[in-house]
Write a protein that holds these residues in place. Structure first.
Motif, short mmCIF file in Angstrom:
data_model
loop_
_atom_site.label_atom_id
_atom_site.label_comp_id
_atom_site.label_asym_id
_atom_site.label_seq_id
_atom_site.Cartn_x
_atom_site.Cartn_y
_atom_site.Cartn_z
N GLY A 96 0.78 -1.24 0.00
CA GLY A 96 0.00 0.00 0.00
C GLY A 96 0.80 1.28 0.00
O GLY A 96 0.23 2.36 0.11
N SER A 137 2.34 -2.61 7.34
CA SER A 137 1.40 -2.04 6.39
C SER A 137 0.01 -2.00 7.01
O SER A 137 -0.30 -2.77 7.91
CB SER A 137 1.36 -2.91 5.13
OG SER A 137 0.27 -2.61 4.30
N HIS A 138 -0.84 -1.10 6.50
CA HIS A 138 -2.23 -1.11 6.98
C HIS A 138 -2.98 -2.32 6.42
O HIS A 138 -4.10 -2.59 6.81
CB HIS A 138 -2.93 0.21 6.65
CG HIS A 138 -3.04 0.52 5.19
ND1 HIS A 138 -2.03 1.12 4.49
CD2 HIS A 138 -4.04 0.31 4.31
CE1 HIS A 138 -2.39 1.26 3.22
NE2 HIS A 138 -3.60 0.79 3.09
N TYR A 139 -2.35 -3.08 5.53
CA TYR A 139 -2.91 -4.33 5.04
C TYR A 139 -2.46 -5.47 5.95
O TYR A 139 -2.01 -6.53 5.51
CB TYR A 139 -2.46 -4.62 3.61
CG TYR A 139 -2.90 -3.61 2.59
CD1 TYR A 139 -4.14 -2.98 2.67
CD2 TYR A 139 -2.09 -3.27 1.52
CE1 TYR A 139 -4.55 -2.07 1.72
CE2 TYR A 139 -2.48 -2.36 0.56
CZ TYR A 139 -3.72 -1.76 0.67
OH TYR A 139 -4.12 -0.85 -0.27
N ASP A 140 -2.57 -5.29 7.25
CA ASP A 140 -2.02 -6.23 8.22
C ASP A 140 -2.78 -7.56 8.29
O ASP A 140 -2.41 -8.44 9.05
CB ASP A 140 -1.91 -5.60 9.60
CG ASP A 140 -3.24 -5.12 10.15
OD1 ASP A 140 -4.28 -5.32 9.49
OD2 ASP A 140 -3.23 -4.55 11.25
N TYR A 141 -3.79 -7.71 7.48
CA TYR A 141 -4.50 -8.98 7.40
C TYR A 141 -3.77 -9.96 6.49
O TYR A 141 -4.08 -11.15 6.45
CB TYR A 141 -5.93 -8.78 6.87
CG TYR A 141 -5.97 -8.15 5.50
CD1 TYR A 141 -5.89 -8.90 4.34
CD2 TYR A 141 -6.05 -6.76 5.37
CE1 TYR A 141 -5.90 -8.32 3.10
CE2 TYR A 141 -6.06 -6.16 4.13
CZ TYR A 141 -5.99 -6.93 2.99
OH TYR A 141 -5.98 -6.34 1.75
N LYS A 142 -2.79 -9.47 5.76
CA LYS A 142 -2.07 -10.31 4.81
C LYS A 142 -0.94 -11.07 5.48
O LYS A 142 -0.40 -10.67 6.50
CB LYS A 142 -1.48 -9.46 3.69
CG LYS A 142 -2.50 -8.87 2.75
CD LYS A 142 -1.81 -8.15 1.61
CE LYS A 142 -2.82 -7.58 0.65
NZ LYS A 142 -2.17 -6.91 -0.48
#
Length: 168
Positions: A96, A137-142
């Protein structure tokens, strides 16, 4: 900030990464996903009796499938800080944001990344991480898998680190 002043042992890294699997040296080839294994084999075939190959030994054409998810880091100064030289477009999309020109140790929540990179640099060995939670990252679900390959200069010192990742 000196990265190598806080170098952690492999046992400590494994203890601090209970959610993933870590492999080093020749064990990397037994656990890497196919495109990471191709990159490892390319790197390994250019070592020519040295502990690692140099950036000049690797052609962009030979890495064209991996390029979108590659990060090339410069290893800077006596403290071996990592500065992002090149980052692939799919890597940027996956996290991101673009870190080109930034020091990795200045990216929030990237301490674990720095620790793994430091180990690879210090030991001049490949490092493979499987199933790492994306915390920087703010995509911490990955979750991601990553192979680190040290690159050396004419004096045999690690001056770059090549990273190839797979996000899922």
């Amino acid at each position: 900030m000196g990265n190598l002043s806080n170098l952690k042992s492999l046992d400590r890294l494994r203890a601090e990464h209970p959610d993933c699997s870590l492999y080093v040296g020749d064990d990397v080839k037994d656990h890497a996903w196919p495109l990471a294994l191709d990159l490892y084999n390319n790197w390994d075939s250019h070592k020519k009796g040295r502990p690692a190959c140099s950036r000049q030994d690797l052609s962009v054409i030979s890495m064209k499938q991996q390029l979108p998810l590659i990060v090339l880091h410069d290893v800077i100064g006596p403290n071996k800080r990592l500065k992002v030289r090149v980052i692939g477009t799919e890597f940027v999309d996956a996290i991101g944001f673009d870190t080109t020109g930034q020091y990795v140790d200045e990216v929030p929540n990237a301490e674990r990344v720095v620790d793994r990179c430091n180990w690879s640099i210090h030991h001049c060995l490949p490092f493979l991480s499987i199933g790492v939670k994306l915390t920087f990252s703010h995509y911490d679900y990955k979750v991601y898998d990553s192979i680190l390959l040290p690159l050396i200069d004419d004096e045999g010192e690690v001056n770059m680190l090549l990273t190839y990742s797979h996000f899922h």
